[in-house]
Design a protein around this motif. Structure first.
Motif, PDB file in Angstrom:
ATOM      1  N   GLU A 189       0.831  -1.202   0.000  1.00 44.13           N
ATOM      2  CA  GLU A 189       0.000   0.000   0.000  1.00 44.13           C
ATOM      3  C   GLU A 189       0.867   1.254   0.000  1.00 44.13           C
ATOM      4  OE1 GLU A 189      -3.455   0.616  -0.033  1.00 44.13           O
ATOM      5  OE2 GLU A 189      -3.326  -1.419  -0.795  1.00 44.13           O
ATOM      6  N   TYR A 235     -10.906   1.187   2.758  1.00 38.80           N
ATOM      7  CA  TYR A 235     -10.067   0.991   3.937  1.00 38.80           C
ATOM      8  C   TYR A 235     -10.898   0.671   5.183  1.00 38.80           C
ATOM      9  CZ  TYR A 235      -6.056   2.422   1.262  1.00 38.80           C
ATOM     10  OH  TYR A 235      -5.066   2.481   0.325  1.00 38.80           O
ATOM     11  N   ALA A 274      -9.693  -2.919   6.739  1.00 32.79           N
ATOM     12  CA  ALA A 274      -8.839  -2.831   7.931  1.00 32.79           C
ATOM     13  C   ALA A 274      -9.035  -4.020   8.880  1.00 32.79           C
ATOM     14  CB  ALA A 274      -9.068  -1.516   8.659  1.00 32.79           C
ATOM     15  N   THR A 310      -7.282   0.412  -4.480  1.00 34.52           N
ATOM     16  CA  THR A 310      -6.380   1.286  -3.732  1.00 34.52           C
ATOM     17  C   THR A 310      -6.050   2.560  -4.492  1.00 34.52           C
ATOM     18  OG1 THR A 310      -4.455   0.099  -4.568  1.00 34.52           O
ATOM     19  CG2 THR A 310      -5.346  -0.612  -2.451  1.00 34.52           C
TER      20      THR A 310
END
Length: 58
Positions: A10, A38, A42, A27
């Motif tokens: 990332e 995200y 996560a 992304t």
């Protein structure tokens, strides 16, 4: 291991293999799309470290 590889890829903006990200990669999204990506991803990247902590605590 996956959490580390995901974090590094990332930051570098590459795939885990080191190639450039494809054009439709999540992304590369901006704004609310990036925030949603995200927010959903996560917890998945924390699975390994949390499982290791629970295993040691057990």
């Amino acid at each position: 291991m996956f959490t580390l590889l995901f974090s590094v890829s990332e930051i570098r903006g590459t795939t885990i293999q080191g190639d450039d990200l494809p054009a439709g990669s999540p992304t590369l999204a901006t704004g609310w799309e990036a925030a949603w990506y995200y927010f959903c991803y996560a917890p998945l990247s924390l699975w390994g470290p949390l499982l290791a902590m629970l295993t040691v605590a057990y």
